[in-house]
Design a protein around this motif. Sequence first.
Motif, PDB file in Angstrom:
ATOM      1  N   PRO A 138       8.217  12.403  -3.540  1.00 25.11           N
ATOM      2  CA  PRO A 138       6.915  11.979  -3.006  1.00 25.11           C
ATOM      3  C   PRO A 138       6.335  13.004  -2.042  1.00 25.11           C
ATOM      4  CG  PRO A 138       8.562  10.226  -2.807  1.00 25.11           C
ATOM      5  CD  PRO A 138       9.297  11.463  -3.200  1.00 25.11           C
ATOM      6  N   ASP A 141       5.267   8.701   6.727  1.00 25.64           N
ATOM      7  CA  ASP A 141       5.678   8.460   5.351  1.00 25.64           C
ATOM      8  C   ASP A 141       4.442   8.103   4.541  1.00 25.64           C
ATOM      9  OD1 ASP A 141       5.073   5.916   6.157  1.00 25.64           O
ATOM     10  OD2 ASP A 141       7.048   5.047   5.725  1.00 25.64           O
ATOM     11  N   GLU A 142       4.629   7.585   3.347  1.00 27.21           N
ATOM     12  CA  GLU A 142       3.494   7.272   2.472  1.00 27.21           C
ATOM     13  C   GLU A 142       2.554   6.242   3.097  1.00 27.21           C
ATOM     14  OE1 GLU A 142       7.095   7.666  -0.421  1.00 27.21           O
ATOM     15  OE2 GLU A 142       6.739   7.143   1.679  1.00 27.21           O
ATOM     16  N   LYS A 143       3.119   5.318   3.896  1.00 28.87           N
ATOM     17  CA  LYS A 143       2.282   4.271   4.507  1.00 28.87           C
ATOM     18  C   LYS A 143       1.294   4.866   5.515  1.00 28.87           C
ATOM     19  CE  LYS A 143       3.834   0.565   2.404  1.00 28.87           C
ATOM     20  NZ  LYS A 143       4.414  -0.588   3.091  1.00 28.87           N
ATOM     21  N   VAL A 196       3.495  13.422   0.991  1.00 29.14           N
ATOM     22  CA  VAL A 196       2.601  12.761   1.940  1.00 29.14           C
ATOM     23  C   VAL A 196       1.457  13.733   2.235  1.00 29.14           C
ATOM     24  CG1 VAL A 196       2.386  11.631   4.174  1.00 29.14           C
ATOM     25  CG2 VAL A 196       4.559  11.514   2.934  1.00 29.14           C
ATOM     26  N   HIS A 240       2.275  10.097  -4.459  1.00 30.10           N
ATOM     27  CA  HIS A 240       3.329   9.273  -3.858  1.00 30.10           C
ATOM     28  C   HIS A 240       4.401   8.863  -4.872  1.00 30.10           C
ATOM     29  CE1 HIS A 240       0.836   7.687  -0.152  1.00 30.10           C
ATOM     30  NE2 HIS A 240       1.023   9.001  -0.139  1.00 30.10           N
ATOM     31  N   THR A 280       1.268  -0.575  -0.844  1.00 32.70           N
ATOM     32  CA  THR A 280       1.465   0.785  -1.357  1.00 32.70           C
ATOM     33  C   THR A 280       0.153   1.274  -1.941  1.00 32.70           C
ATOM     34  OG1 THR A 280       2.060   0.082  -3.593  1.00 32.70           O
ATOM     35  CG2 THR A 280       3.851   0.220  -1.956  1.00 32.70           C
ATOM     36  N   ASP A 332      -0.380   7.639   4.935  1.00 32.49           N
ATOM     37  CA  ASP A 332      -1.519   7.969   4.061  1.00 32.49           C
ATOM     38  C   ASP A 332      -2.345   6.722   3.764  1.00 32.49           C
ATOM     39  OD1 ASP A 332      -1.088  10.684   3.868  1.00 32.49           O
ATOM     40  OD2 ASP A 332      -0.187  10.624   1.867  1.00 32.49           O
ATOM     41  N   SER A 338       0.086  18.925   3.853  1.00 32.74           N
ATOM     42  CA  SER A 338       0.956  18.047   3.066  1.00 32.74           C
ATOM     43  C   SER A 338       2.416  18.456   3.170  1.00 32.74           C
ATOM     44  CB  SER A 338       0.528  18.056   1.598  1.00 32.74           C
ATOM     45  OG  SER A 338      -0.804  17.625   1.476  1.00 32.74           O
TER      46      SER A 338
END
Length: 470
Positions: free
Chosen positions: A288, A348-350, A290, A282, A453, A352, A315
Amino acid sequence: MDVANTRQMYLAGAVAAAYVSNFFGALADHIYHQPHFEPPVLSQRLKIAMGKLMQLHISTWIPQAYCFRNIKPSRIFLNENYVAKLFDFSLSVTIPKAHIYDFAQQKWRLIIGFDHQKDKKKVDGKPFLRNGAILLEKLITSSNGKQNPIRSFSIEELKRATNNYQIQKLIPGHAYHLKFYKGFLDRLIFVMKYIEPQTQYSVQNFCFNNIVFASKISHKNILKFIGCCLETEIPILVFEWVENYSLDDHIHRRHELNSEPLLWRHRLKIAMEIANAVAYIHFGLPRPIVFRDIKPSNILLDEHFVSKLNNFSLSAPIPEGETHIKNDPLIGTVDYIAPECFRTNECDEKCDVYSFGIVLLELFTGQKIRRLVGEDEHFTILMDCMVKHIGDNITVRYFWATYVKKHIDNNTFNEIVDPIITGEGSYPGKEQQLQAFIDLIFRCLNTPEERPTMIDVAKQLKQIYRSATN
């Protein structure tokens, strides 16, 4: 070698020294492993291929286009920065654009590092070139980050390594579209073979995703990618060997494996290591990534029970200038997909972080989440996510955050903790560790705005693990 050839090589070297500043040898010297020449790593190979393509492209800008007619590694000189210089126009003619096929063959020697004629291998050209073209395109478009060398394997090498994919070499308990085999060449290897799917295109995409992302990432808690075989319809991937199967096996199939139970400290260590790996993809790369499929079966354990995140099939990088990835269609393993993804078809990263929260809940309870509430209730939860997301004025339900919060508020989380953890007995600080752990689970499963995060998750898990090991 006869006198004429020796003289020719001497003259070529002299010309190279005269025309190329800081002459560093010909490309042939480097990729065919001549003595005293280091083979270029993948990022250097891509730089050479892209530079050489630009030189050929420039030929289309001049009034009369030319055909080089002799594109090969010995006609590409390198300086100490691996800048490629095309050399020797003695066979060139002004015939437009006939050099593209030569370049296609040449760039594949560059990527895979062997010479078909020299090695005298029988290679099925159609899958090899098709797979090569797809892989090169993906590697070039994602080559911002550091990359690891890719080793090329032949079909015969991997058949020998796995005793022709003998059933005894098959490692049980993995995704429906994958088979994992134990192999041996110069060392033990982990062979990943994609199963012929109903729609081959999608699984080929999964395969190339895996190659591209695994080859550019170097982290102690991410399974190390060694190389691949491009000669099959769908490439076969080779990774470092891991001895102790997956986290899914140890939580949910322990009795089948006859394995020792995972103690509380082991679970904290695994969670902390995977959090570090996800935080790295990330925040530790130029763009970044994901992961989009964090789950226990994609977490492998080596002989020392060091965790390895594995399988980048699904990914994707966050596009430059964007904050989300468009999921069209929705992608992932349904139990681990964040509820907002069902509504927005974005991630998005959130997302994950949410998936990782489900993994933490399974570590804490020792059960798949569908067994915590029963199959019928679980089906209702999924239908609520998948059907009721249609429309604009709806509220996304975060069932598992509510489930965990109820046990926190009622101080009943001991009712859902894995009996193996409670069976270890108590010691100073353990109750506080369990409380901090389930609090973290709740935060990960909450709404995107309230989720931490992965860096914050990794820091908190490190603190809990230190408390458990002091």
